[in-house]
Design a protein around this motif. Sequence first.
Motif, mmCIF file in Angstrom:
data_model
loop_
_atom_site.group_PDB
_atom_site.id
_atom_site.type_symbol
_atom_site.label_atom_id
_atom_site.label_comp_id
_atom_site.label_asym_id
_atom_site.label_seq_id
_atom_site.Cartn_x
_atom_site.Cartn_y
_atom_site.Cartn_z
ATOM 1 N N LEU A 357 -43.563 26.465 16.996
ATOM 2 C CA LEU A 357 -44.252 25.327 17.499
ATOM 3 C C LEU A 357 -43.097 24.321 18.173
ATOM 4 O O LEU A 357 -43.549 23.026 18.420
ATOM 5 C CB LEU A 357 -45.315 24.587 16.641
ATOM 6 N N HIS A 358 -41.746 24.445 18.529
ATOM 7 C CA HIS A 358 -41.134 23.651 18.791
ATOM 8 C C HIS A 358 -41.397 23.220 20.198
ATOM 9 O O HIS A 358 -40.955 22.020 20.609
ATOM 10 C CB HIS A 358 -39.714 24.039 18.761
ATOM 11 N N PRO A 359 -41.901 24.112 21.214
ATOM 12 C CA PRO A 359 -42.345 23.682 22.582
ATOM 13 C C PRO A 359 -43.211 22.334 22.474
ATOM 14 O O PRO A 359 -43.180 21.740 23.621
ATOM 15 C CB PRO A 359 -43.055 24.872 22.988
ATOM 16 N N VAL A 360 -43.984 22.088 21.463
ATOM 17 C CA VAL A 360 -44.899 20.994 21.547
ATOM 18 C C VAL A 360 -43.973 19.383 21.402
ATOM 19 O O VAL A 360 -44.752 18.640 21.708
ATOM 20 C CB VAL A 360 -45.797 20.751 20.386
ATOM 21 N N TYR A 361 -42.686 19.672 21.036
ATOM 22 C CA TYR A 361 -42.021 18.567 20.969
ATOM 23 C C TYR A 361 -41.780 17.968 22.469
ATOM 24 O O TYR A 361 -41.375 16.874 22.590
ATOM 25 C CB TYR A 361 -40.555 18.797 20.630
ATOM 26 N N SER A 362 -42.037 18.832 23.573
ATOM 27 C CA SER A 362 -41.937 18.489 25.117
ATOM 28 C C SER A 362 -43.048 17.139 25.439
ATOM 29 O O SER A 362 -43.113 16.640 26.349
ATOM 30 C CB SER A 362 -42.020 19.402 25.882
ATOM 31 N N PHE A 395 -35.639 9.312 29.856
ATOM 32 C CA PHE A 395 -34.625 9.450 28.883
ATOM 33 C C PHE A 395 -35.139 10.648 27.961
ATOM 34 O O PHE A 395 -34.248 11.384 27.202
ATOM 35 C CB PHE A 395 -34.406 8.048 27.951
ATOM 36 N N LEU A 396 -36.243 10.697 27.369
ATOM 37 C CA LEU A 396 -36.586 11.496 26.594
ATOM 38 C C LEU A 396 -36.566 13.108 27.223
ATOM 39 O O LEU A 396 -36.193 13.822 26.408
ATOM 40 C CB LEU A 396 -38.367 11.256 26.212
ATOM 41 N N TYR A 397 -36.936 13.087 28.381
ATOM 42 C CA TYR A 397 -36.687 14.498 29.370
ATOM 43 C C TYR A 397 -35.416 14.871 29.127
ATOM 44 O O TYR A 397 -35.181 16.031 28.618
ATOM 45 C CB TYR A 397 -37.042 13.835 30.563
ATOM 46 N N ILE A 398 -34.090 13.990 29.275
ATOM 47 C CA ILE A 398 -32.835 14.451 29.177
ATOM 48 C C ILE A 398 -32.439 14.627 27.826
ATOM 49 O O ILE A 398 -31.842 15.571 27.546
ATOM 50 C CB ILE A 398 -32.045 13.334 29.608
ATOM 51 N N SER A 399 -33.036 13.724 26.874
ATOM 52 C CA SER A 399 -32.523 14.133 25.388
ATOM 53 C C SER A 399 -33.170 15.405 25.036
ATOM 54 O O SER A 399 -32.701 16.081 23.974
ATOM 55 C CB SER A 399 -33.137 13.109 24.494
ATOM 56 N N LEU A 400 -34.381 15.945 25.544
ATOM 57 C CA LEU A 400 -34.921 17.260 25.076
ATOM 58 C C LEU A 400 -34.367 18.229 25.906
ATOM 59 O O LEU A 400 -33.754 19.484 25.280
ATOM 60 C CB LEU A 400 -36.271 17.407 25.272
ATOM 61 N N VAL A 401 -33.717 18.254 26.956
ATOM 62 C CA VAL A 401 -33.198 19.309 27.668
ATOM 63 C C VAL A 401 -31.795 19.561 27.387
ATOM 64 O O VAL A 401 -31.473 20.652 27.258
ATOM 65 C CB VAL A 401 -32.948 18.686 29.425
ATOM 66 N N VAL A 402 -30.913 18.632 26.755
ATOM 67 C CA VAL A 402 -29.519 18.807 26.458
ATOM 68 C C VAL A 402 -29.680 19.531 24.934
ATOM 69 O O VAL A 402 -28.656 20.233 24.715
ATOM 70 C CB VAL A 402 -28.767 17.653 26.285
ATOM 71 N N PHE A 406 -32.664 24.095 20.424
ATOM 72 C CA PHE A 406 -33.750 23.619 19.655
ATOM 73 C C PHE A 406 -34.904 24.442 20.025
ATOM 74 O O PHE A 406 -35.900 24.603 19.467
ATOM 75 C CB PHE A 406 -33.911 21.953 19.717
ATOM 76 N N PHE A 407 -34.725 24.821 21.366
ATOM 77 C CA PHE A 407 -36.200 25.629 21.933
ATOM 78 C C PHE A 407 -35.683 27.005 22.224
ATOM 79 O O PHE A 407 -36.335 27.678 23.207
ATOM 80 C CB PHE A 407 -36.549 24.827 23.364
ATOM 81 N N ARG A 408 -35.025 27.642 21.271
ATOM 82 C CA ARG A 408 -34.649 29.111 21.426
ATOM 83 C C ARG A 408 -34.910 29.819 20.212
ATOM 84 O O ARG A 408 -35.121 29.032 19.095
ATOM 85 C CB ARG A 408 -33.135 29.272 21.929
ATOM 86 N N GLY A 409 -34.948 31.096 20.161
ATOM 87 C CA GLY A 409 -34.975 31.771 18.885
ATOM 88 C C GLY A 409 -36.453 32.055 18.495
ATOM 89 O O GLY A 409 -36.500 32.387 17.497
ATOM 90 N N PHE A 410 -37.462 31.942 19.303
ATOM 91 C CA PHE A 410 -38.678 32.379 18.652
ATOM 92 C C PHE A 410 -39.668 32.970 19.825
ATOM 93 O O PHE A 410 -39.309 33.090 21.412
ATOM 94 C CB PHE A 410 -39.371 31.102 18.416
ATOM 95 N N ARG A 411 -40.326 34.096 19.306
ATOM 96 C CA ARG A 411 -40.989 34.869 20.661
ATOM 97 C C ARG A 411 -42.074 33.989 21.602
ATOM 98 O O ARG A 411 -42.636 32.909 20.979
ATOM 99 C CB ARG A 411 -41.756 36.006 19.749
ATOM 100 N N PHE A 412 -42.519 34.692 22.256
ATOM 101 C CA PHE A 412 -43.372 34.246 23.511
ATOM 102 C C PHE A 412 -44.599 33.992 22.751
ATOM 103 O O PHE A 412 -45.186 34.913 21.970
ATOM 104 C CB PHE A 412 -43.572 34.872 24.667
ATOM 105 N N TRP A 416 -46.076 27.984 24.391
ATOM 106 C CA TRP A 416 -45.036 27.919 25.238
ATOM 107 C C TRP A 416 -45.661 27.062 26.480
ATOM 108 O O TRP A 416 -44.846 26.258 27.254
ATOM 109 C CB TRP A 416 -44.243 29.118 25.999
ATOM 110 N N TRP A 417 -46.930 27.049 26.736
ATOM 111 C CA TRP A 417 -47.292 26.433 27.768
ATOM 112 C C TRP A 417 -47.344 24.630 27.573
ATOM 113 O O TRP A 417 -47.522 23.877 28.510
ATOM 114 C CB TRP A 417 -49.055 26.662 28.116
ATOM 115 N N SER A 418 -47.089 24.470 26.248
ATOM 116 C CA SER A 418 -46.791 22.866 26.267
ATOM 117 C C SER A 418 -45.433 22.347 26.888
ATOM 118 O O SER A 418 -45.540 21.140 27.032
ATOM 119 C CB SER A 418 -46.500 22.675 24.502
ATOM 120 N N TYR A 419 -44.745 23.236 27.407
ATOM 121 C CA TYR A 419 -43.563 22.736 28.386
ATOM 122 C C TYR A 419 -44.117 22.043 29.671
ATOM 123 O O TYR A 419 -43.660 21.216 30.326
ATOM 124 C CB TYR A 419 -42.647 23.937 28.723
#
Length: 534
Positions: A357-362, A395-402, A406-412, A416-419
């Motif tokens: 569920l890490h994509p929901v951090y976006s 700023f939040l956008y940049i802090s998440l992009v870097v 944090f957004f890798r290592g889990f299956r589709f 993922w549509w939360s992005y």
Amino acid sequence: MDTNFVDIHEVFNEEDGVQRVTEKAERRKPNKFREAPKRHNRSLSRQVSLETGFAVLGRESKSKDERKVTLTRNGRSFGGFTAANRVGGEPRKGDFSIFRTKSTLGKQNSLLPIRKECDADFHRSDGHGHGHGGHDESEHRSDYEDILLPKDEIWPFLLRFPIGCFGICLGLSSQAILWRALATSPATKFLHVTPIINLVLWCLAFAVLISITFTYVLKCVFYFEAVRREYFHPVRVNFFFAPWIVCMFLAIGAPSMVAPERLHPAIWCVFMGPIFFLELKIYGQWLSGGKRRLCKVANPSTHLSVVGNFVGSILASKVGWLEPAKFLWAIGISHYLVVFVTLYQRLPTSEALPKELHPVYSMFIAAPSAASIAWEAIYGEFDATSRNCYFIALFLYISLVVRINFFRGFRFSVAWWSYTFPMTTASLATIKYAEQVPCAQSKALALILSFMSSTMVSVLFVSTLLHAFVWRTLFPNDLAIAITKTRQTKEKKPFKKAYDIRRWTKQSPLSIVSAIKKHTSAYKELDGEKEADR
């Protein structure tokens, strides 16, 4: 292989009375296998399943293939992945009657104990999500998780269809608004974007919304218990706002050849009404506390319940109702600040989202971006307030992009549509900013963010089609709605009697002060004796 212990007593044919007395005495002795399991030290273990929700704290660590099973006195087992729906020691395959909307008592009389446990888990609150007074999370430390449905077979499609599928509609409908802005905004006029793209995306989003809504309505009709469990899920409850937000997106981004420039206010009332009633329910639970208080259930998807206010204010300004738009914006910004602070200051011991569920951090990006667009729609100018909200989102956008890892290592998955929705909202806010501050840097930023957003939506749309219709892996068994908590021991929490509380309240303030002075003097005497001994 699971090992289950059952008491089996030998039946004696002798008529000796002494033997019977001895047998009864032995039965009264505590059996080590019947004793309640001792509490284990609190350890962090994760229930790693797709969209299961929060990580589980204080649970006993288990291997992947082993599961603790507790037998009731009638010899039936409802615990564990492989022991689900077992009656008389024989597994019952394909029995999902406990989640059906109309299931009679006769059809599931053998599953009645587990149904009671399931209902007790969700009705420990007062029906509105508020916890009863005096209940604490420490009361449930002796609980363990139980899977109600079999894991080793594929469930019916409706049971595997989550409310999070409306995130697909959020991504597509917000893209329709983005391409309309690219075609009509003065800041991107040099691109010469055709309005046909907006029309195609709008029709696609509308078709997907109709199909997903129809499917979920069928789930409500046939498996309402699963829908109820999703409503009590700390993450999925926020996606109940999504259908109405999508409807408002479609109204805002409707092509000129489909809808007039000034929409009728009844459209706003129809789409905003359900969101407002949901907010009264959920915000009231945050305010009154209990098990669904904000500090306990807050997660990045909670921003969806706040974004609805800003989208509603945009639509209200579009229909000409400026005062309701200001009202909704004020509600949204106040609750956004509360959610933002709550998520930022969470303790290390708080529940964490699983990796799936890490994509929901976006979602952190969505609320301030929508707030800046809503303020510009109400007052007609991207002024200081809009810019402040936009800069927070940027700023939040940049802090998440870097934070790529944090957004890798889990299956589709559908998560993922939360992005898409937050990225598109940030792109729209950047276009509005480029209109107010027309320069090469702002226009370039608007183009970059728009390109990233559209690329993400295109990749996810193709991946979704492949996983859904080619590989058929988009909807695995939804373990999040099948997990329940089962009491291992019957513990009665001590409570103070009513007359003790009344007697305490009748004490005068002077007696309370004198008691405090007595305790203070006693402590001083003890300290003096210790110093004299030294």
